[in-house]
Design an enzyme around this catalytic site. Structure first.
Site, PDB file in Angstrom:
ATOM      1  N   HIS A 119       0.883  -1.161   0.000  1.00  0.00           N
ATOM      2  CA  HIS A 119       0.000   0.000   0.000  1.00  0.00           C
ATOM      3  C   HIS A 119       0.925   1.215   0.000  1.00  0.00           C
ATOM      4  CE1 HIS A 119      -2.450  -2.917   2.382  1.00  0.00           C
ATOM      5  NE2 HIS A 119      -3.483  -2.342   1.814  1.00  0.00           N
ATOM      6  N   GLU A 172      -9.330 -13.554  -1.821  1.00  0.00           N
ATOM      7  CA  GLU A 172      -8.591 -13.844  -0.585  1.00  0.00           C
ATOM      8  C   GLU A 172      -9.317 -14.961   0.167  1.00  0.00           C
ATOM      9  OE1 GLU A 172      -6.913 -10.628   1.613  1.00  0.00           O
ATOM     10  OE2 GLU A 172      -7.409 -11.540   3.527  1.00  0.00           O
ATOM     11  N   ASP A 187     -10.854 -11.689  10.104  1.00  0.00           N
ATOM     12  CA  ASP A 187      -9.801 -11.876   9.107  1.00  0.00           C
ATOM     13  C   ASP A 187      -8.461 -12.089   9.818  1.00  0.00           C
ATOM     14  OD1 ASP A 187      -8.857 -11.925   6.537  1.00  0.00           O
ATOM     15  OD2 ASP A 187      -8.925  -9.762   6.215  1.00  0.00           O
ATOM     16  N   ASP A 190      -0.938 -12.439   1.800  1.00  0.00           N
ATOM     17  CA  ASP A 190      -1.603 -11.463   2.672  1.00  0.00           C
ATOM     18  C   ASP A 190      -1.816 -12.163   4.016  1.00  0.00           C
ATOM     19  OD1 ASP A 190      -2.932  -9.367   3.707  1.00  0.00           O
ATOM     20  OD2 ASP A 190      -4.478  -9.236   2.175  1.00  0.00           O
TER      21      ASP A 190
HETATM   22  C1  XLS Z   1      -7.813  -6.641   4.158  1.00  0.00           C
HETATM   23  C2  XLS Z   1      -7.326  -6.834   2.808  1.00  0.00           C
HETATM   24  C3  XLS Z   1      -6.139  -5.967   2.442  1.00  0.00           C
HETATM   25  C4  XLS Z   1      -5.949  -5.945   0.952  1.00  0.00           C
HETATM   26  C5  XLS Z   1      -5.086  -4.826   0.478  1.00  0.00           C
HETATM   27  O1  XLS Z   1      -8.563  -7.429   4.697  1.00  0.00           O
HETATM   28  O2  XLS Z   1      -7.029  -8.176   2.630  1.00  0.00           O
HETATM   29  O3  XLS Z   1      -4.990  -6.404   3.089  1.00  0.00           O
HETATM   30  O4  XLS Z   1      -5.428  -7.125   0.479  1.00  0.00           O
HETATM   31  O5  XLS Z   1      -5.605  -3.594   0.790  1.00  0.00           O
HETATM   32 NI    NI Z   2      -6.038  -9.032   0.926  1.00  0.00          NI
HETATM   33 NI    NI Z   3      -7.895  -9.515   4.209  1.00  0.00          NI
END
Ligand code: XLS
Ligand code: NI
Ligand code: NI
Length: 500
Positions: free
Chosen positions: A143, A309, A348, A380
């Site tokens: 980021h 994800e 998460d 991630d």
């Molecule tokens: C958050 C997201 C973030 C994105 C990128 O839950 O997974 O990490 O992958 O902004």
């Molecule tokens: Ni992510």
């Molecule tokens: Ni995430």
């Protein structure tokens, strides 16, 4: 007398020693926690004693080695490294502190000096590239806010970013590139109501400026994709929300990003990353199907793909495999944020994937998709709060990479064996007929079907499963055998670092 001479000798020796240190190369060994100067130009070793990680095969007992990920080995006609296209997430690996809503940070990496200066950002960037080199990964994701500190004004913030990005470009050399870049539109208080879906025009404009800049630097660094994760694009209450208007704003924002991408000649793929909730109670990009519908409705379907994800998939009540298949059959599978959640925790948790069965199903989708390029697997995923050794950063990634590599090996076996595909083919064989083809071509009118139903009588459903050999139990058994076979070869890195 004797004592004072000794003292003199000691003083002389210390002066000499200090002289040597002062005139020698700048040192900041990674075990001198926080004592280093804040010079971003320091070029020491951040991970001393950790060698370049090599493939040693399943029988190796070395935790700092791959047991299953053999980058150059060919599986189904493609090198493992080309199937995987691994990437390191800067925000977790280099900005993760181990802090949680109940506790202070637990990680104090030796190279951190406790500041959020540009010099510190540069030193961290050097640590990133040493890590990439040692773990043997050619891609990284970031980021804007992970890699450079904010300034007082937007101009100053952009200047800071440019300075750090210039160093990153130099350190990337010819081999390393960003898998993707993104703008962080969720941490700063200005984004409390969202970015592109904020009720404040000024925030919408600020978000646009931030995405514009993040896209420029991603392009400058040779990034292959650009991600939109709707950090706070959603709502907390429908009573104070004009959902139609907010979704319209989001669509216009994405349209403008497509226009800007084309204007600057950035050929990377734009990716949207679905997530159902957290931080808002309802995120607009809920899951793959919702996001596909939004893109289609707004004429954006050809301009975006999805970044799936796995932890977000399970938060939305699906499996990762379901989300990947939904994206794939819609021609939208662009990238995977490779992590996993914990079934006993409802948020998460961003854990490294260590479940071989899950990895096998993920890799089945990837193989069916013909790979992910120009996307890849972005870790991630973060170390657990309790993992505080520098070495843990390596162990966690090795474990994640090995798990997906084992998934690839298992999935390849399932595909090569062919019985799974055959089982699915047989399941639909009644449609491999003239009338079946007519239905699939949109020519199955109800009058004709009614006549056929009367002629054929009641479908003999109780015979369907056994006559075609397609009982779910048989399928589960076949999958389990494959996975069990792989699991019996458990590796030390996976076995001892499950929490990473
Ligand atoms: C958050 C997201 C973030 C994105 C990128 O839950 O997974 O990490 O992958 O902004
Ligand atoms: Ni992510
Ligand atoms: Ni995430």
């Amino acid at each position: 007398m004797k004592g004072s001479r000794m003292l003199l000798l000691l003083v002389c020796l210390s002066v000499i020693a200090l002289g040597v240190i002062a005139t020698g190369p700048p040192t900041c060994p990674a075990d001198h926690g926080g004592e280093c100067s804040d010079s971003g130009e320091w070029k020491g070793e951040f991970f001393p004693g950790i060698p370049k990680i090599k493939y040693e095969g399943p029988s190796s007992k070395n935790p700092l080695a791959f047991k299953w990920y053999n980058a150059e080995e060919e599986i189904l006609g493609k090198k493992m490294k080309d199937w995987m296209r691994f990437s390191i997430a800067f925000w977790h690996t280099f900005r993760g502190t181990g802090g949680d809503p109940f506790g202070a940070p637990t990680k104090y990496w030796p190279w951190e000096d406790g500041t959020n200066s540009v010099a510190m950002a540069k030193r961290r960037m050097r640590a990133n590239f040493e890590f990439l080199e040692k773990i043997g990964v050619d891609r990284w994701c970031f980021h804007d806010k992970d890699i450079a500190p904010d300034g007082e004004t937007l101009e100053e913030t952009n200047k800071n970013l440019d300075e750090v990005v210039a160093l990153a470009k130099e350190l990337q050399g010819t081999k390393i590139r960003p898998l993707w870049g993104t703008a962080q539109l969720f941490n700063h208080p200005r984004y409390m109501h969202g970015g592109a879906t904020s009720s404040e025009l000024g925030v919408y404009a600020y978000s646009a400026a931030q995405v514009k800049k993040a896209m420029e630097v991603t392009h400058f660094l040779g990034g292959e994709n650009y991600v939109f994760w709707g950090g706070r694009e959603g709502y907390q209450s429908l009573l104070n929300t004009d959902m139609e208007r907010e979704l319209n704003h989001l669509a216009r924002f994405l349209e403008a990003s497509v226009a800007y991408k084309k204007k600057i000649g950035f050929n990377g793929t734009l990716l949207i990353e679905p997530k159902p909730q957290e931080p808002t109670k309802h995120q607009y990009d809920w899951d793959a199907a919702t996001t596909a519908n939004f893109l289609r409705k707004n004429g954006l379907i050809g301009e975006f793909k999805l970044n799936i994800e796995c932890n977000h998939a399970t938060l939305s009540g699906h499996s990762c495999h379901h989300e990947l298949e939904t994206a794939r059959i819609n021609g939208l599978l662009g990238n995977i944020d490779a992590n996993t959640g914990d079934p006993q925790i409802g948020w998460d948790t961003d854990q490294f994937m260590t479940d071989i069965a899950e990895a096998t199903l993920v890799m089945l989708s990837v193989i069916r998709n013909g790979g992910l390029a120009p996307g890849g697997f972005n870790f991630d995923a973060k170390l657990r709060r309790e993992s505080t050794d520098v070495e843990d950063i390596f162990l966690a990634h090795i474990s994640g990479m090995d798990t997906l590599a084992r998934g690839l090996r298992s999935a390849a076996k399932l595909i090569e064996d062919g019985s799974l595909a055959e089982l699915v083919r047989k399941r639909y064989q009644s449609f491999d007929t003239e009338i079946g083809a007519q239905i699939e071509a949109g020519k199955g009118d109800f009058e004709t079907l009614e006549k056929l139903a009367m002629k054929w009588g009641n479908p003999r459903f109780h015979l369907l499963s056994s006559s075609t050999g397609l009982g779910l139990d048989k399928l589960t058994k076949a999958l389990c055998q494959e996975v069990k076979h792989e699991a019996s070869k458990r590796t030390p890195s996976t076995a001892t670092h499950l929490d990473d």
